[in-house]
Write a protein that holds these residues in place. Structure first.
Motif, PDB file in Angstrom:
ATOM      1  N   UNK A 150       0.829  -1.215   0.000  1.00  0.00           N
ATOM      2  CA  UNK A 150       0.000   0.000   0.000  1.00  0.00           C
ATOM      3  C   UNK A 150       0.860   1.260   0.000  1.00  0.00           C
ATOM      4  N   UNK A 151       1.918   1.245   0.820  1.00  0.00           N
ATOM      5  CA  UNK A 151       2.718   2.453   0.975  1.00  0.00           C
ATOM      6  C   UNK A 151       3.606   2.680  -0.245  1.00  0.00           C
ATOM      7  N   UNK A 152       4.113   1.576  -0.827  1.00  0.00           N
ATOM      8  CA  UNK A 152       4.970   1.724  -2.010  1.00  0.00           C
ATOM      9  C   UNK A 152       4.199   2.265  -3.215  1.00  0.00           C
ATOM     10  N   UNK A 153       2.872   2.092  -3.209  1.00  0.00           N
ATOM     11  CA  UNK A 153       2.073   2.598  -4.330  1.00  0.00           C
ATOM     12  C   UNK A 153       2.330   4.077  -4.580  1.00  0.00           C
ATOM     13  N   UNK A 154       2.648   4.813  -3.510  1.00  0.00           N
ATOM     14  CA  UNK A 154       2.826   6.259  -3.668  1.00  0.00           C
ATOM     15  C   UNK A 154       4.071   6.569  -4.498  1.00  0.00           C
ATOM     16  N   UNK A 155       5.011   5.617  -4.580  1.00  0.00           N
ATOM     17  CA  UNK A 155       6.213   5.874  -5.378  1.00  0.00           C
ATOM     18  C   UNK A 155       5.878   6.016  -6.863  1.00  0.00           C
ATOM     19  N   UNK A 156       4.663   5.615  -7.260  1.00  0.00           N
ATOM     20  CA  UNK A 156       4.260   5.798  -8.659  1.00  0.00           C
ATOM     21  C   UNK A 156       3.876   7.251  -8.954  1.00  0.00           C
ATOM     22  N   UNK A 157       3.790   8.082  -7.909  1.00  0.00           N
ATOM     23  CA  UNK A 157       3.513   9.505  -8.154  1.00  0.00           C
ATOM     24  C   UNK A 157       4.861  10.217  -8.253  1.00  0.00           C
ATOM     25  N   UNK A 158       5.256  10.648  -9.453  1.00  0.00           N
ATOM     26  CA  UNK A 158       6.599  11.219  -9.598  1.00  0.00           C
ATOM     27  C   UNK A 158       6.656  12.655  -9.088  1.00  0.00           C
ATOM     28  N   UNK A 159       7.763  13.007  -8.444  1.00  0.00           N
ATOM     29  CA  UNK A 159       7.985  14.405  -8.078  1.00  0.00           C
ATOM     30  C   UNK A 159       8.452  15.115  -9.356  1.00  0.00           C
ATOM     31  N   UNK A 165      -0.770  19.787 -11.164  1.00  0.00           N
ATOM     32  CA  UNK A 165      -1.979  19.317 -11.851  1.00  0.00           C
ATOM     33  C   UNK A 165      -1.640  18.158 -12.795  1.00  0.00           C
ATOM     34  N   UNK A 166      -0.424  18.184 -13.347  1.00  0.00           N
ATOM     35  CA  UNK A 166      -0.018  17.089 -14.238  1.00  0.00           C
ATOM     36  C   UNK A 166       0.095  15.743 -13.521  1.00  0.00           C
ATOM     37  N   UNK A 167       0.434  15.752 -12.230  1.00  0.00           N
ATOM     38  CA  UNK A 167       0.533  14.460 -11.523  1.00  0.00           C
ATOM     39  C   UNK A 167      -0.777  14.057 -10.847  1.00  0.00           C
ATOM     40  N   UNK A 168      -1.813  14.904 -10.942  1.00  0.00           N
ATOM     41  CA  UNK A 168      -3.093  14.528 -10.320  1.00  0.00           C
ATOM     42  C   UNK A 168      -3.624  13.175 -10.812  1.00  0.00           C
ATOM     43  N   UNK A 169      -3.526  12.860 -12.129  1.00  0.00           N
ATOM     44  CA  UNK A 169      -3.989  11.529 -12.544  1.00  0.00           C
ATOM     45  C   UNK A 169      -3.208  10.409 -11.839  1.00  0.00           C
ATOM     46  N   UNK A 170      -1.898  10.607 -11.626  1.00  0.00           N
ATOM     47  CA  UNK A 170      -1.121   9.605 -10.900  1.00  0.00           C
ATOM     48  C   UNK A 170      -1.638   9.454  -9.468  1.00  0.00           C
ATOM     49  N   UNK A 171      -1.996  10.591  -8.847  1.00  0.00           N
ATOM     50  CA  UNK A 171      -2.529  10.517  -7.484  1.00  0.00           C
ATOM     51  C   UNK A 171      -3.856   9.772  -7.499  1.00  0.00           C
ATOM     52  N   UNK A 172      -4.672  10.029  -8.539  1.00  0.00           N
ATOM     53  CA  UNK A 172      -5.955   9.336  -8.629  1.00  0.00           C
ATOM     54  C   UNK A 172      -5.744   7.825  -8.747  1.00  0.00           C
ATOM     55  N   UNK A 173      -4.783   7.404  -9.568  1.00  0.00           N
ATOM     56  CA  UNK A 173      -4.526   5.969  -9.706  1.00  0.00           C
ATOM     57  C   UNK A 173      -3.968   5.404  -8.391  1.00  0.00           C
ATOM     58  N   UNK A 197       0.487  -0.789 -11.060  1.00  0.00           N
ATOM     59  CA  UNK A 197      -0.076   0.546 -10.860  1.00  0.00           C
ATOM     60  C   UNK A 197       0.759   1.594 -11.589  1.00  0.00           C
ATOM     61  N   UNK A 198       2.086   1.499 -11.463  1.00  0.00           N
ATOM     62  CA  UNK A 198       2.949   2.454 -12.169  1.00  0.00           C
ATOM     63  C   UNK A 198       2.785   2.309 -13.676  1.00  0.00           C
ATOM     64  N   UNK A 199       2.690   1.070 -14.124  1.00  0.00           N
ATOM     65  CA  UNK A 199       2.562   0.788 -15.557  1.00  0.00           C
ATOM     66  C   UNK A 199       1.264   1.394 -16.094  1.00  0.00           C
TER      67      UNK A 199
END
Lengths: 213, 213, 213, 213
Positions: free
Chosen positions: C35-44, C61-69, C116-118
């Motif tokens: 669960x916690x590693x999922x956040x690594x799919x949101x790039x800084x 705003x560009x990473x919002x879709x990543x946050x949604x996933x 998830x990252x994919x």
């Protein structure tokens, strides 16, 4: 987990008491993750996948120092885990201050993956050696403060006749790593190997101070 | 967790005993994290976000070998977790040496995400195969030392008639992975698949040595 | 942890039994880390530190879709944790096969940070949608096999009158995600939102099958 | 872990009850991992390994702000852990809704490594400050909803005379971080330091509302 130890013998929980088992679960979790993240400081060589076996072998030997620093950091974090383990063997209760002191001690452990990578990348730099030992000194002090507060308040009581042993065990890593920091600007090579002193010193401490049970 | 098992039937804790439940919590944490970090060896393809579906499909097939190595490593770490699990089923107490031997065994597990990535990237290299199997051999030896020390000191007693089974179960992975290492310079392709031998060997061991209860 | 549930009422542990509390500790650890590693799919965002606030705002705003996933995957892994939680509420004992089936179920959870990252990177690709749903289908099947085996052997008994509810609850995510996979080549946009069907379907299942207690 | 607290005094578990110890294990795991992952926001300087000590020292001072943000985020996640800890001290049982509200609260904690990195990289951006405080506000609201639901349903009962204290403690971080968000477009520098207000405010809250036991 240990009903007898966790709670005062009588009466309801008072206002600021905390649940020992959760504090230990959080602590063990943080230690386990910090230990495991240390391996991320060992980089996978960036060769093309079609590299020859010679190149791969050379690349593996190139990361051996990183693996050595990983092993060292793992064992040192292990030392602090054993210290934490011993501190909480006799825990009676936890108040808000002890919970905060514990969080601060865990914070110093969580910094280890960063300082390990930093040291690992710039092994020959005085600064990197000081940063690495600096983290270990700060961790040592944080665990000492935790022990002292716990002992004074009776929350982490020490068995009779063991105060000197516990104090010596807590001071040994602080002395060794602070010594390494002081040595670094003078004799860099020696400072890098200062940690080795911890192991005989620990044995000595155990021998000198554990005669009485 | 298990009051009956954790402590000797009588007397206060002696000087160097440790709390079983925390050692197991740390161990399970390290296993869980090492298993989960293995997935980081599967790289997300570096295509532009606007890539065509053909390109994405091809990129996914390109990482399938990485996923296969992830699955393999996950199951092998799982084998070691089951070994650890069985070792500590009958634990009576823990002294400082057992705690250290356990930390060293965990250290070998923590290296798996690195050696898995290394093997995964250079699958066709003899060196990478040897590093991967080398890690598994070292882990096997570390767990065997842990079992042996625990058995000798009576801290991890084996049920009667089970010594041969436990020894065979501990030696099987060491034999297979050391075999793979020796095979690698001679027959690389065969060495890469040597791990497969572990599964029938384990079944055989269970069948031969578990007849007596 | 729960003495009553963990062990058969009488007799010593038999040969292939495992300790329930450690299996649950490993499982909860794997779920928590996945669960916690999922956040690594949101790039800084890779902007220079001196970027203007407009640029930073746009990058966020560009990473919002990543946050949604991330949120979606977190909740779906949460669904599987609740499934696992319910499966083991009534656990009586664990044998080697159940331990392996549990490891395989955890393996499918550990793949989620990758898929998830994919999916997150190639949201508009049919392949990425299929890989993401494919992982969820495989996880659903793994948990279903675990439940079925546990139920058949009496290790994970179901309360009377609840078999239909448990079966429906296990089949619902498989149906939804397999549906999404089938839909992807035909109606990509719809497939991407197919997961939404899980939430009303779950409510429906609870309502239809939980009338009897 | 705590048999007395975990279950209602009599009767079998009803349909939608969950096992408290597993929910706490998952929660402590997520907190421990989120805390430890925060350190990944401190980048190891990308100097060549042969850099001079001056360069390494300068590079270390350059990452000090990242370390400061790490320490801040660690302590703030620690505050939420203490809040969660206190919420569940008196837990009686858990239903499906409470389990979901808990998962949502954990989700907000898992976002912290991302928002910490984002804030850390663009410290002087109004947007980054708002994203960071925004995460903390959302977390505060999620924990407040959890407490409120738990209190209303009697699953997380509050000791008599403590409702005002708990409410004030839950509202304090929300007020401070929402204040920081509102302040950011007007007085960026001030907003960046708004979190400092949390510590005296917490002391004040404890003093004002804890007079009665």
């Amino acid at each position: 987990v240990r009903e007898d130890d966790e709670r005062p013998a009588a009466g309801p929980r008072t206002r600021d008491e905390y649940d020992v088992s959760r504090l230990l679960a959080l602590s063990d979790g943080v230690f386990a993750i910090a230990m495991t993240l240390l391996v991320l400081n060992v980089p996978v060589p960036q060769l093309p996948a079609a590299a020859t076996d010679e190149q791969v072998r050379k690349a593996f030997f190139d990361v051996l120092p990183n693996i050595a620093v990983f092993v060292l950091s793992f064992l040192l974090v292990g030392v602090y885990w054993l210290v934490h383990h011993r501190q909480f063997m006799t825990v009676r209760s936890i108040d808000q201050r002890l919970a905060w002191l514990n969080l601060i001690a865990l914070l110093t452990v969580c910094l280890m993956p960063f300082t390990t990578s930093f040291f690992s990348r710039f092994t020959r730099s005085v600064t990197a050696t000081e940063v690495y030992y600096g983290n270990l000194v700060v961790a040592g002090v944080a665990f000492l403060v935790l022990t002292t507060y716990g002992h004074r308040t009776g929350m982490l009581p020490l068995r009779e006749g063991r105060q000197a042993l516990v104090a010596a065990r807590s001071l040994a890593p602080i002395a060794v790593f602070a010594g390494g920091m002081l040595l670094a600007p003078v004799w860099e090579e020696g400072a890098r190997w200062a940690f080795v002193a911890l192991f005989p010193l620990n044995l000595l401490v155990n021998r000198v101070f554990s005669t009485r049970r």
